[in-house]
Design a protein around this motif. Structure first.
Motif, PDB file in Angstrom:
ATOM      1  N   PHE A 109     -60.278 -48.865  67.368  1.00 29.86           N
ATOM      2  CA  PHE A 109     -60.955 -48.855  68.672  1.00 29.86           C
ATOM      3  C   PHE A 109     -60.517 -50.071  69.484  1.00 29.86           C
ATOM      4  O   PHE A 109     -60.150 -51.104  68.920  1.00 29.86           O
ATOM      5  CB  PHE A 109     -62.480 -48.906  68.460  1.00 29.86           C
ATOM      6  N   GLU A 110     -60.564 -49.955  70.811  1.00 33.65           N
ATOM      7  CA  GLU A 110     -60.340 -51.093  71.710  1.00 33.65           C
ATOM      8  C   GLU A 110     -61.188 -50.871  72.961  1.00 33.65           C
ATOM      9  O   GLU A 110     -60.830 -50.077  73.823  1.00 33.65           O
ATOM     10  CB  GLU A 110     -58.863 -51.216  72.111  1.00 33.65           C
ATOM     11  N   GLY A 111     -62.315 -51.560  73.075  1.00 33.74           N
ATOM     12  CA  GLY A 111     -63.151 -51.451  74.267  1.00 33.74           C
ATOM     13  C   GLY A 111     -62.506 -52.194  75.432  1.00 33.74           C
ATOM     14  O   GLY A 111     -62.039 -53.315  75.259  1.00 33.74           O
ATOM     15  N   GLU A 112     -62.482 -51.535  76.610  1.00 39.00           N
ATOM     16  CA  GLU A 112     -61.766 -52.143  77.745  1.00 39.00           C
ATOM     17  C   GLU A 112     -62.376 -51.777  79.098  1.00 39.00           C
ATOM     18  O   GLU A 112     -62.926 -50.689  79.279  1.00 39.00           O
ATOM     19  CB  GLU A 112     -60.298 -51.670  77.744  1.00 39.00           C
ATOM     20  N   LEU A 113     -62.227 -52.684  80.046  1.00 37.54           N
ATOM     21  CA  LEU A 113     -62.511 -52.393  81.448  1.00 37.54           C
ATOM     22  C   LEU A 113     -61.348 -51.574  82.013  1.00 37.54           C
ATOM     23  O   LEU A 113     -60.181 -51.941  81.818  1.00 37.54           O
ATOM     24  CB  LEU A 113     -62.642 -53.705  82.239  1.00 37.54           C
ATOM     25  N   ASN A 140     -61.891 -46.638  76.066  1.00 43.25           N
ATOM     26  CA  ASN A 140     -61.630 -46.997  74.679  1.00 43.25           C
ATOM     27  C   ASN A 140     -60.151 -46.683  74.442  1.00 43.25           C
ATOM     28  O   ASN A 140     -59.749 -45.516  74.441  1.00 43.25           O
ATOM     29  CB  ASN A 140     -62.543 -46.182  73.752  1.00 43.25           C
ATOM     30  N   ASP A 141     -59.361 -47.730  74.305  1.00 40.48           N
ATOM     31  CA  ASP A 141     -57.906 -47.570  74.129  1.00 40.48           C
ATOM     32  C   ASP A 141     -57.631 -47.319  72.646  1.00 40.48           C
ATOM     33  O   ASP A 141     -57.093 -48.173  71.940  1.00 40.48           O
ATOM     34  CB  ASP A 141     -57.205 -48.837  74.644  1.00 40.48           C
ATOM     35  N   VAL A 142     -58.009 -46.128  72.201  1.00 42.21           N
ATOM     36  CA  VAL A 142     -57.880 -45.770  70.776  1.00 42.21           C
ATOM     37  C   VAL A 142     -56.396 -45.827  70.394  1.00 42.21           C
ATOM     38  O   VAL A 142     -55.529 -45.357  71.143  1.00 42.21           O
ATOM     39  CB  VAL A 142     -58.473 -44.371  70.508  1.00 42.21           C
ATOM     40  N   GLY A 159     -48.330 -44.406  69.465  1.00 42.54           N
ATOM     41  CA  GLY A 159     -49.580 -44.773  68.801  1.00 42.54           C
ATOM     42  C   GLY A 159     -50.789 -44.798  69.723  1.00 42.54           C
ATOM     43  O   GLY A 159     -51.927 -44.796  69.266  1.00 42.54           O
ATOM     44  N   LYS A 160     -50.537 -44.795  71.033  1.00 40.50           N
ATOM     45  CA  LYS A 160     -51.606 -44.870  72.032  1.00 40.50           C
ATOM     46  C   LYS A 160     -51.908 -43.518  72.664  1.00 40.50           C
ATOM     47  O   LYS A 160     -52.824 -43.420  73.479  1.00 40.50           O
ATOM     48  CB  LYS A 160     -51.172 -45.822  73.168  1.00 40.50           C
ATOM     49  N   SER A 161     -51.112 -42.492  72.349  1.00 41.89           N
ATOM     50  CA  SER A 161     -51.117 -41.281  73.178  1.00 41.89           C
ATOM     51  C   SER A 161     -51.574 -40.003  72.490  1.00 41.89           C
ATOM     52  O   SER A 161     -51.475 -38.929  73.071  1.00 41.89           O
ATOM     53  CB  SER A 161     -49.710 -41.046  73.761  1.00 41.89           C
TER      54      SER A 161
HETATM   55 MG    MG Z   1     -55.681 -51.888  74.579  1.00 41.92          MG
END
Ligand code: MG
Length: 276
Positions: A109-113, A140-142, A159-161
């Motif tokens: 997980f990556e919580g982000e604005l 969330n930049d999973v 890995g991000k897509s």
């Molecule tokens: Mg990120």
């Protein structure tokens, strides 16, 4: 809020009522102006607040996070990458771990604005950049960590897509309601436990500088979404590492923007079957 009144139905824009179940419709006049009508509709499904034309991410944009990934010094330029628009899902939709990311566990997980661009931006200065922002939301930049690294061939794109790897929402908060995007508290909770907590004041490159940088020689068209980076506390940097698994619930809360909540499921390997 962008939502559906019934599962098969048309999409609407509205302002959520206090009940949380109905929204007042936002309508658009012939001159393009928007106004709030008195008509209320049931909110059956929350859609991502925007259907992005492009999703940028910025990596390693908080010092403590850059350090936890093993970087010796913070980046000197924004670490920009792309995330497929097909990875976008809405609030309360399932993050699905695909088979190819299941063994060993690697999904994080990556919580982000998140920033939504509202008018074409090209070669804009940091001083002018925020005037191109339509609004803010939560992302969330999973990320699948092995695919972000070696399996992605050295590029982060793969890995991000993966499908469902970009939860966005629940609301698009107009820029005018967010006087300072660098003064917001961000918190990520995994099954109710706080795993990330920081202020957007800790960004290495503030929102205005990110927009200015990305717009150099490049038109950021309306509907472009920019994820501005995650603070420390991600799963792969924890001791022991804590990757996502079926049944987990991830919540990202940002002051004034609401709470983005998504449950995690996993493909079982049998077509169409999910472990919840
Ligand atoms: Mg990120």
């Amino acid at each position: 809020l962008r939502f559906e009144e019934d599962p098969s139905g048309a999409e609407h824009f509205g302002v959520l009522e206090d009940s949380g179940r109905e929204a007042r419709l936002v309508t658009r006049g012939a001159d393009g102006s928007v106004s709030l009508s008195d008509q209320r509709l049931k909110v059956q499904a929350v859609l991502p607040p925007v259907d992005p034309v492009f999703v940028y991410g910025v990596g390693l944009n908080y010092k403590a996070h850059a350090a936890e990934t093993g970087m010796q010094s913070p980046p000197r330029h924004p670490v920009a990458f792309a995330k497929a628009v097909t990875s976008v899902i809405g609030h309360e939709q399932l993050i699905v771990i695909p088979q190819c990311c299941s063994e060993p566990a690697e999904v994080d997980f990556e919580g982000e604005l998140a920033v939504v661009i509202g008018r074409p931006a090209r070669d804009v200065s940091p001083a002018d950049a925020l005037s191109y922002v339509m609004g803010y939301t939560i992302a969330n930049d999973v990320t699948a960590r092995r695919w972000q690294g070696k399996k992605g061939g050295g590029q982060w794109l793969r890995g991000k897509s993966f499908d469902t790897f970009c939860p966005l929402g629940p609301f698009l908060v107009p820029a005018g309601k967010v006087p300072d995007p660098q003064a917001l508290t961000l918190e990520t909770r995994l099954n109710g436990e706080v795993v990330q907590r920081a202020s957007t004041a800790d960004m290495i490159f503030p929102v205005a500088e990110i927009i200015s940088h990305l717009s150099q020689g490049t038109t950021l068209v309306p509907g472009t979404v920019i994820l501005t980076g995650t603070p420390e506390g991600v799963g792969h940097a924890r001791d022991p590492p804590r990757f996502l698994a079926a049944g987990d619930v991830v919540e990202v809360e940002i002051e004034g923007l609401g709470v983005l909540r998504n449950r995690v499921a996993a493909e079982t390997g049998r077509p169409g079957e999910l472990k919840l």
